[in-house]
Design a protein around this motif. Structure first.
Motif, PDB file in Angstrom:
ATOM      1  N   GLY A  22       0.773  -1.361  -0.114  1.00  0.00           N
ATOM      2  CA  GLY A  22      -0.163  -0.078   0.446  1.00  0.00           C
ATOM      3  C   GLY A  22       1.043   1.389  -0.061  1.00  0.00           C
ATOM      4  O   GLY A  22       0.330   2.691   0.674  1.00  0.00           O
ATOM      5  N   LEU A  23       2.445   0.889  -0.570  1.00  0.00           N
ATOM      6  CA  LEU A  23       3.117   2.814  -1.007  1.00  0.00           C
ATOM      7  C   LEU A  23       2.600   2.722  -1.304  1.00  0.00           C
ATOM      8  O   LEU A  23       2.621   4.874  -1.829  1.00  0.00           O
ATOM      9  CB  LEU A  23       4.392   2.087   0.051  1.00  0.00           C
ATOM     10  N   ASP A  24       2.551   2.644  -2.300  1.00  0.00           N
ATOM     11  CA  ASP A  24       2.101   3.215  -3.673  1.00  0.00           C
ATOM     12  C   ASP A  24      -0.072   3.397  -4.117  1.00  0.00           C
ATOM     13  O   ASP A  24       0.238   4.231  -5.011  1.00  0.00           O
ATOM     14  CB  ASP A  24       1.963   2.737  -5.125  1.00  0.00           C
ATOM     15  N   ASP A  25       0.313   4.182  -2.484  1.00  0.00           N
ATOM     16  CA  ASP A  25      -1.585   4.897  -2.521  1.00  0.00           C
ATOM     17  C   ASP A  25      -1.285   6.146  -2.803  1.00  0.00           C
ATOM     18  O   ASP A  25      -2.413   6.982  -3.706  1.00  0.00           O
ATOM     19  CB  ASP A  25      -2.306   4.758  -1.413  1.00  0.00           C
ATOM     20  N   LEU A  26      -0.259   6.830  -2.730  1.00  0.00           N
ATOM     21  CA  LEU A  26       0.073   8.092  -2.718  1.00  0.00           C
ATOM     22  C   LEU A  26       0.276   8.293  -4.853  1.00  0.00           C
ATOM     23  O   LEU A  26       1.429   8.042  -4.727  1.00  0.00           O
ATOM     24  CB  LEU A  26       0.426   9.140  -1.602  1.00  0.00           C
ATOM     25  N   LEU A  29       3.821   9.179  -5.802  1.00  0.00           N
ATOM     26  CA  LEU A  29       5.401   8.551  -5.197  1.00  0.00           C
ATOM     27  C   LEU A  29       5.628   7.180  -5.450  1.00  0.00           C
ATOM     28  O   LEU A  29       4.662   6.514  -5.759  1.00  0.00           O
ATOM     29  CB  LEU A  29       4.694   8.487  -3.824  1.00  0.00           C
ATOM     30  N   VAL A  30       6.551   7.150  -5.692  1.00  0.00           N
ATOM     31  CA  VAL A  30       7.092   5.623  -5.992  1.00  0.00           C
ATOM     32  C   VAL A  30       8.651   5.831  -5.033  1.00  0.00           C
ATOM     33  O   VAL A  30       9.357   6.135  -5.071  1.00  0.00           O
ATOM     34  CB  VAL A  30       7.439   5.819  -7.654  1.00  0.00           C
ATOM     35  N   LYS A  55      15.640   4.047   6.126  1.00  0.00           N
ATOM     36  CA  LYS A  55      15.952   4.462   5.195  1.00  0.00           C
ATOM     37  C   LYS A  55      15.001   4.628   4.154  1.00  0.00           C
ATOM     38  O   LYS A  55      14.751   3.195   4.032  1.00  0.00           O
ATOM     39  CB  LYS A  55      17.652   3.789   5.205  1.00  0.00           C
ATOM     40  N   SER A  56      15.241   5.302   3.193  1.00  0.00           N
ATOM     41  CA  SER A  56      14.519   4.807   1.251  1.00  0.00           C
ATOM     42  C   SER A  56      14.938   5.736   0.477  1.00  0.00           C
ATOM     43  O   SER A  56      15.009   7.262   0.968  1.00  0.00           O
ATOM     44  CB  SER A  56      13.206   5.576   2.008  1.00  0.00           C
ATOM     45  N   ALA A  57      14.999   5.876  -0.737  1.00  0.00           N
ATOM     46  CA  ALA A  57      15.005   6.242  -1.841  1.00  0.00           C
ATOM     47  C   ALA A  57      13.690   6.276  -2.603  1.00  0.00           C
ATOM     48  O   ALA A  57      12.714   5.226  -2.255  1.00  0.00           O
ATOM     49  CB  ALA A  57      16.240   5.594  -2.486  1.00  0.00           C
ATOM     50  N   LEU A  58      13.058   7.467  -2.576  1.00  0.00           N
ATOM     51  CA  LEU A  58      11.885   8.050  -3.090  1.00  0.00           C
ATOM     52  C   LEU A  58      12.542   8.409  -4.758  1.00  0.00           C
ATOM     53  O   LEU A  58      12.851   9.027  -4.566  1.00  0.00           O
ATOM     54  CB  LEU A  58      11.421   8.462  -1.794  1.00  0.00           C
ATOM     55  N   THR A  59      11.014   8.357  -5.596  1.00  0.00           N
ATOM     56  CA  THR A  59      10.970   9.312  -6.871  1.00  0.00           C
ATOM     57  C   THR A  59       9.608   9.797  -5.743  1.00  0.00           C
ATOM     58  O   THR A  59       8.757   9.115  -6.136  1.00  0.00           O
ATOM     59  CB  THR A  59      11.507   8.048  -7.713  1.00  0.00           C
ATOM     60  N   LEU A  60       9.701  11.145  -6.689  1.00  0.00           N
ATOM     61  CA  LEU A  60       8.634  12.276  -6.201  1.00  0.00           C
ATOM     62  C   LEU A  60       8.699  12.743  -7.368  1.00  0.00           C
ATOM     63  O   LEU A  60       9.317  12.785  -8.274  1.00  0.00           O
ATOM     64  CB  LEU A  60       8.890  13.234  -4.820  1.00  0.00           C
ATOM     65  N   GLU A  61       6.939  13.918  -7.374  1.00  0.00           N
ATOM     66  CA  GLU A  61       6.952  14.202  -8.227  1.00  0.00           C
ATOM     67  C   GLU A  61       6.643  16.024  -8.358  1.00  0.00           C
ATOM     68  O   GLU A  61       6.318  16.746  -7.194  1.00  0.00           O
ATOM     69  CB  GLU A  61       5.253  14.127  -9.380  1.00  0.00           C
ATOM     70  N   CYS A  62       7.394  16.172  -9.075  1.00  0.00           N
ATOM     71  CA  CYS A  62       7.359  18.415  -8.034  1.00  0.00           C
ATOM     72  C   CYS A  62       5.994  19.034  -8.298  1.00  0.00           C
ATOM     73  O   CYS A  62       5.877  18.556  -9.195  1.00  0.00           O
ATOM     74  CB  CYS A  62       9.108  18.841  -8.844  1.00  0.00           C
ATOM     75  N   ASP A  63       6.232  19.886  -7.279  1.00  0.00           N
ATOM     76  CA  ASP A  63       4.416  19.936  -7.314  1.00  0.00           C
ATOM     77  C   ASP A  63       4.607  21.040  -8.890  1.00  0.00           C
ATOM     78  O   ASP A  63       3.497  21.593  -9.170  1.00  0.00           O
ATOM     79  CB  ASP A  63       4.383  21.048  -6.253  1.00  0.00           C
TER      80      ASP A  63
END
Length: 170
Positions: A22-26, A29-30, A55-63
């Motif tokens: 369920g981490l990909d619900d947002l 966010l990857v 610790k995590s490596a995330l790929t976010l989308e710039c607002d």
């Protein structure tokens, strides 16, 4: 992962978590990498303390520009889980302390470790997700990413109905 209080050793039980459902619900966010090392320590029959590191490596989308970018998360985990009894509610009504803010109240002596980690990861996300402080965003007229191209739409703003107000400033 559901963990009952009775399964936790008084000396501590150690857990390594690499995936959570369920981490990909947002949207935007990857989770590229997730590494959680934590210990659950039973304080008594109604209290369990969680200590560890996320610790995590995330790929976010710039607002602003909607481009993906990488972000590293490294946060300490410190939580207290408590099953409330009738006697403890009466004491809490009389006095409230700052450490109580870190306490998660449970209905039954079972910890959903995945949910606790998911909440801590969401709390580590920035309020405003920006690829950089100097991000120029996208053009409101043509939709071009102004970090990559200079579209020149700002020079043609005189056709706007608010251009008359801009003339008043001059």
């Amino acid at each position: 992962m559901l963990i009952r209080f009775a399964e936790i050793s008084p000396h501590g039980s150690h857990y390594d978590v690499r995936t959570i459902e369920g981490l990909d619900d947002l949207p935007g966010l990857v989770v590229d990498l997730l590494e959680v090392r934590c210990s659950l320590i039973r304080k008594d029959d109604t209290k369990v303390e969680l200590q560890g590191r996320l610790k995590s490596a995330l790929t976010l989308e710039c607002d602003r520009c909607l481009s993906p970018y990488q972000r590293q998360v490294d946060v300490a985990l410190q939580m207290l889980f408590e099953v409330e009894t009738d006697a403890s509610w009466q004491v809490k009504d009389l006095e409230y302390r700052i450490p109580d803010l870190d306490t998660t109240v449970l209905d039954e002596p079972v910890i959903d470790l995945d949910d606790a980690i998911r909440q801590q990861l969401y709390l580590a996300l920035p309020m405003k997700s920006l690829c950089s402080e100097q991000c120029k965003g996208i053009c409101a007229n043509c939709g071009a990413n102004r970090n990559l191209v200079s579209c020149g739409c700002a020079d043609r703003c005189e056709s706007s109905p608010f251009a008359v107000l801009a003339q008043l400033k001059k």
